[in-house]
Design a protein around this motif. Structure first.
Motif, mmCIF file in Angstrom:
data_model
loop_
_atom_site.group_PDB
_atom_site.id
_atom_site.type_symbol
_atom_site.label_atom_id
_atom_site.label_comp_id
_atom_site.label_asym_id
_atom_site.label_seq_id
_atom_site.Cartn_x
_atom_site.Cartn_y
_atom_site.Cartn_z
ATOM 1 N N PHE A 1 45.706 41.605 43.376
ATOM 2 C CA PHE A 1 46.094 41.527 41.781
ATOM 3 C C PHE A 1 45.397 42.634 40.999
ATOM 4 O O PHE A 1 44.231 42.968 41.199
ATOM 5 C CB PHE A 1 45.732 40.330 41.234
ATOM 6 N N LYS B 1 45.256 38.246 35.109
ATOM 7 C CA LYS B 1 45.329 38.295 36.628
ATOM 8 C C LYS B 1 44.476 37.042 37.405
ATOM 9 O O LYS B 1 44.971 36.480 38.113
ATOM 10 C CB LYS B 1 44.869 39.844 37.180
ATOM 11 N N SER B 2 43.328 36.816 36.827
ATOM 12 C CA SER B 2 42.528 35.816 37.064
ATOM 13 C C SER B 2 43.065 34.456 37.134
ATOM 14 O O SER B 2 42.987 33.326 37.998
ATOM 15 C CB SER B 2 41.086 35.770 36.601
ATOM 16 N N LEU C 1 46.160 33.962 39.707
ATOM 17 C CA LEU C 1 45.420 33.762 40.787
ATOM 18 C C LEU C 1 44.729 32.365 41.044
ATOM 19 O O LEU C 1 44.967 31.812 42.244
ATOM 20 C CB LEU C 1 44.368 34.732 41.070
ATOM 21 N N LYS C 2 44.293 31.856 39.768
ATOM 22 C CA LYS C 2 43.648 30.425 39.865
ATOM 23 C C LYS C 2 44.990 29.451 39.973
ATOM 24 O O LYS C 2 44.771 28.344 40.653
ATOM 25 C CB LYS C 2 43.066 30.348 38.630
ATOM 26 N N ILE D 1 37.320 30.272 40.192
ATOM 27 C CA ILE D 1 37.767 31.628 39.665
ATOM 28 C C ILE D 1 37.585 31.468 38.228
ATOM 29 O O ILE D 1 38.239 30.968 37.417
ATOM 30 C CB ILE D 1 39.232 31.876 40.121
ATOM 31 N N THR E 1 36.469 40.195 35.146
ATOM 32 C CA THR E 1 36.300 40.772 36.255
ATOM 33 C C THR E 1 35.959 42.025 36.219
ATOM 34 O O THR E 1 36.466 42.804 35.673
ATOM 35 C CB THR E 1 37.709 40.739 37.092
ATOM 36 N N THR F 1 35.494 43.836 42.100
ATOM 37 C CA THR F 1 36.588 43.119 43.013
ATOM 38 C C THR F 1 35.979 41.735 43.434
ATOM 39 O O THR F 1 34.892 42.006 43.730
ATOM 40 C CB THR F 1 37.171 43.930 43.974
ATOM 41 N N ASP G 1 40.993 39.749 43.646
ATOM 42 C CA ASP G 1 40.944 39.993 42.131
ATOM 43 C C ASP G 1 40.307 41.364 41.655
ATOM 44 O O ASP G 1 39.100 41.335 42.199
ATOM 45 C CB ASP G 1 40.591 38.654 41.555
ATOM 46 N N THR G 2 40.952 41.977 40.910
ATOM 47 C CA THR G 2 40.487 43.343 40.676
ATOM 48 C C THR G 2 40.355 43.597 39.176
ATOM 49 O O THR G 2 40.878 42.881 38.306
ATOM 50 C CB THR G 2 41.353 44.620 41.213
ATOM 51 N N THR H 1 39.400 49.633 41.452
ATOM 52 C CA THR H 1 40.948 48.729 41.636
ATOM 53 C C THR H 1 41.559 49.632 42.762
ATOM 54 O O THR H 1 42.145 48.941 43.529
ATOM 55 C CB THR H 1 41.417 48.816 40.459
#
Length: 579
Positions: free
Chosen positions: A55, A63-64, A67-68, A76, A84, A87, A99-100, A115
């Motif tokens: 991501f 993004k986080s 992802l969660k 997360i 974040t 990474t 996750d970046t 990233t």
């Protein structure tokens, strides 16, 4: 709520199957079966072969949170600002979810390098921005990834925080955004990048909402179902299911060996089963080795093709000579065609070598001491059981292993044309003929005159840059006529678009070639080997059905084998949808 990511579901199912198989085989009384359990892989995808889902994109784009929602992991961190700092990699049943930090954060410019390192090895790249879309800096990073680094074919675009739109995450709002971002995405389109519109916060809120109706509304506003559907389609298109089937093929072979260790009490049946398993192992290992050997050749050729695109794009500048660029482009296209045809020949040589090795291996099985000792005994068993080809149709159902074996031998080795028993089970043959005849047929799976340019969309919505170049057939003709009063900034923008279009065209060609030869290789392997493996499996199944009394262990292993085959067939059916 659905929103399930299929490759995670496959991994969970495959890992559970591996664990049960190891448990059942390790508890067997036989030391041989116990030793087989130690060869069962620990997981369907090891660390070297795991699928990397990265991501990346705008900082604070959520993004986080996405992802969660996708993984359901509670560890997360989410929230405002830059959550974040570096990474973070999460192992998720054979999938490495990464996750970046956001790209181009003026507060932390070092995040860009962090990233980009993570992105380099991504199988799937999810680029995230918000409903506020791209500023000039983010657009630059996106285009660098999509075109310069050739990640467009591995990239999805996600627009998050859609609740901020006046009309929320509605089709109307989505259509407006699609049109707004077309120019930034050029020479690709929102459709090319499987653009998804979501609101991760709404989806997260739905999970903690007690009221079922409100929870469903929030989940729908989240748009996660559409996002995961796009992810699943992407996985199928990329053929990533093959990584799972490799381990499952290994498990299938080991379960076959475990079944064979449960002796019938008849040494001839056991010996025959062992020979068939050796043949099966040779076929399965060849089936696995060919695509891996071909992959390296394909990647090397595609890298050379992308380099051709970079060379041409470097020629496009304000002082470029139209004729020189045009001539070099034609030469470059010719070189790509030559690379493609040479790749086809190389792939056929590589496959031919593996098929020759298979022939030698099968011949070695047929001439082994076990085979030489067994075949005369099997011919005697046919005579002993008083079974001949002529009496097969009138044969009553056999009641003992000896008669069943005689019936089996006649059915699998009788040659109608000669009226006699032929070489039993074609142990030293491949598909009933010499292997080299199968090798000669490789060419038809690859096409000697495959032309990558026929499938490449050179125009990809860049016709509006006509002031810089025009498309004529398969050859681009550059018109770099600059008026004295031309705006320098606009000119540079147009030249940049042209360079991007050229790189995208060659990258597309490389992608088309990669897909063509990958698919052709899989088609060949399936055509040449799958039916052989199925034939061996049929014979093994018949031999095992001769046993009247089976142990609980035998039945448990047989059930595991059927479950493994069912999962393999399902993964193949998924791949075939995109073949």
């Amino acid at each position: 709520m659905t929103g399930k990511f299929e490759i995670h579901e496959w991994a969970v199912r495959g890992n559970e199957l591996l664990e049960r198989s190891k448990e059942i085989l390790s508890s067997a009384p036989s030391e041989k079966v116990k030793s087989i359990s130690s060869r069962i892989p620990e997981c369907v995808l090891d660390s070297e072969n795991s699928i990397n889902l990265v991501f990346a994109g705008q900082y604070s784009a959520g993004k986080s949170s996405i992802l969660k929602v996708l993984t359901g992991r509670e560890d997360i961190a989410v929230g405002g600002g830059i959550t974040t700092e570096e990474t973070h990699s999460y192992d998720w049943n054979g999938i490495k979810v990464i996750d970046t930090p956001g790209v181009h954060t003026e507060l932390r410019p070092d995040h860009d390098e962090i990233t980009y390192r993570a992105i380099a090895d991504a199988d799937l790249l999810v680029f995230v921005t918000t409903n506020e879309l791209f500023d000039s800096h983010l657009a630059k990073h996106f285009r660098n990834l999509a075109i310069e680094r050739d990640k467009a074919h591995e990239m999805m675009l996600v627009i998050n925080k859609m609740r901020r739109c006046a009309k929320g995450n509605s089709p109307e709002a989505q259509n407006v955004i699609r049109e707004d971002i077309r120019k930034v995405l050029n020479p690709f389109s929102p459709e090319d990048l499987r653009t998804s519109f979501i609101d991760a916060e709404a989806a997260l809120e739905s999970k903690s909402e007690d009221d079922a109706d409100i929870s469903r509304i929030l989940w729908k506003k989240g748009g996660v179902d559409s996002f995961t559907e796009n992810l699943n389609d992407f996985v199928r298109e990329k053929g990533l299911t093959g990584r799972y089937s490799t381990t499952l093929y290994t498990l299938e072979q080991l379960l076959q060996e475990a079944l064979a260790s449960e002796s019938t009490g008849d040494k001839d049946v056991d010996a025959l089963e062992e020979l068939l398993l050796q043949r099966r192992r040779a076929l399965v290992e060849t089936q696995d080795r060919i695509p891996r050997a071909v992959e390296g050749e394909i990647q090397q050729s595609c890298s050379a093709i992308r380099h051709e695109g970079r060379k041409i794009s470097d020629m496009i500048n304000g002082s470029a000579d139209q004729k020189a660029v045009d001539q070099e482009l034609q030469k470059s296209q010719d070189r790509v065609q030559s690379i493609t045809e040479q790749l086809g020949q190389t792939v056929q040589v590589v496959i031919g070598k593996h098929m020759d090795d298979l022939e030698k291996r099968i011949d070695g099985i047929a001439n082994s001491e076990l085979a030489k000792e067994l075949l005369p005994r099997l011919e005697h068993r046919i005579e002993e059981a008083s079974i001949s080809p002529d009496t097969m149709s009138n044969l009553r159902k056999a009641s003992d292993v000896s008669s069943k074996l005689g019936e089996f031998l006649v059915r699998n080795s009788f040659k109608p044309n000669s009226g006699s028993i032929g070489e039993l089970f074609k142990l030293n043959q491949y598909s009933g003929t010499a292997t080299h005849n199968a090798v000669k047929a490789i060419g038809k799976f690859f096409g000697k005159k495959f032309k990558p340019w026929e499938a490449v969309k050179w125009t990809r919505n860049v016709a509006n840059v006509g002031r810089v170049f025009a498309v004529a057939g398969t050859v681009l003709t550059f018109v770099l006529q600059i008026k004295e009063d031309a705006d320098a900034a606009q000119l540079e923008s147009d030249l940049r678009e042209s360079r991007a279009a050229i790189r995208a065209g060659f990258n597309d060609a490389a992608h088309v070639i990669e897909m063509h030869y990958d698919q052709a290789t899989q088609t060949y392997v399936s055509s040449a080997l799958s039916s052989e493996i199925e034939d061996v499996d049929r014979q093994l199944s018949e031999l095992r059905n001769m046993q009247e009394v089976r142990s609980n262990l035998f039945e448990n292993i047989l059930a595991l084998l059927e479950e493994t085959r069912s999962l393999i067939q399902y993964l193949h059916s998924v791949d075939s949808q995109w073949g």
